[in-house]
Design a protein around this motif. Structure first.
Motif, mmCIF file in Angstrom:
data_model
loop_
_atom_site.group_PDB
_atom_site.id
_atom_site.type_symbol
_atom_site.label_atom_id
_atom_site.label_comp_id
_atom_site.label_asym_id
_atom_site.label_seq_id
_atom_site.Cartn_x
_atom_site.Cartn_y
_atom_site.Cartn_z
ATOM 1 N N UNK A 182 36.968 40.256 18.607
ATOM 2 C CA UNK A 182 35.802 40.718 19.369
ATOM 3 C C UNK A 182 36.231 41.559 20.569
ATOM 4 N N UNK A 183 37.296 41.154 21.253
ATOM 5 C CA UNK A 183 37.794 41.942 22.384
ATOM 6 C C UNK A 183 38.260 43.313 21.919
ATOM 7 N N UNK A 184 38.913 43.367 20.769
ATOM 8 C CA UNK A 184 39.372 44.639 20.196
ATOM 9 C C UNK A 184 38.168 45.514 19.849
ATOM 10 N N UNK A 185 37.198 44.937 19.161
ATOM 11 C CA UNK A 185 36.023 45.704 18.724
ATOM 12 C C UNK A 185 35.197 46.230 19.889
ATOM 13 N N UNK A 186 35.210 45.517 21.001
ATOM 14 C CA UNK A 186 34.449 45.949 22.176
ATOM 15 C C UNK A 186 35.222 46.966 23.017
ATOM 16 N N UNK A 187 36.511 47.139 22.712
ATOM 17 C CA UNK A 187 37.345 48.053 23.480
ATOM 18 C C UNK A 187 37.987 47.419 24.700
#
Length: 106
Positions: free
Chosen positions: A88-93
């Motif tokens: 989720x942190x990756x997908x949110x940038x």
């Protein structure tokens, strides 16, 4: 002993994953992190599955992070959660910024 082992692994400029190789969420976290170019020595996966103190480590994770499940992913000395959390942190940038802020990326 478990507390000392975990604390010895955590450093302000490193990412450490405590994993079990058979865990799909551990694989998820490793796959997400493999997309980034880390400086040598700034990313470490620690397999706890064969350790005699595995239960003690997981008990300490519970005390430290509120969860005893793996993976436990630490960016610097802060636990950011498990596989779904890292994804989720990756997908949110947000993940890249977190990794840059500790100086772990090339």
């Amino acid at each position: 002993m478990a507390q000392q082992f975990v604390k010895a692994k955590l450093k302000g400029d490193r990412v450490v994953l405590f994993i079990k190789p058979s865990c799909p969420y551990c694989t998820m976290a490793e796959n997400v992190l493999s997309k980034y170019k880390f400086k040598p020595g700034h990313l470490e996966s620690v397999d706890i599955s064969g350790r005699s103190d595995m239960d003690s480590l997981q008990d300490y994770f519970q005390e430290l992070t509120g969860s005893r499940t793996v993976p436990r992913v630490f960016i610097g000395e802060e636990c950011v959660g498990g596989g779904s959390d890292v994804s989720a942190l990756h997908n949110s940038g947000e993940l890249e910024g977190m990794l840059q802020s500790i100086g772990a990326l090339q």
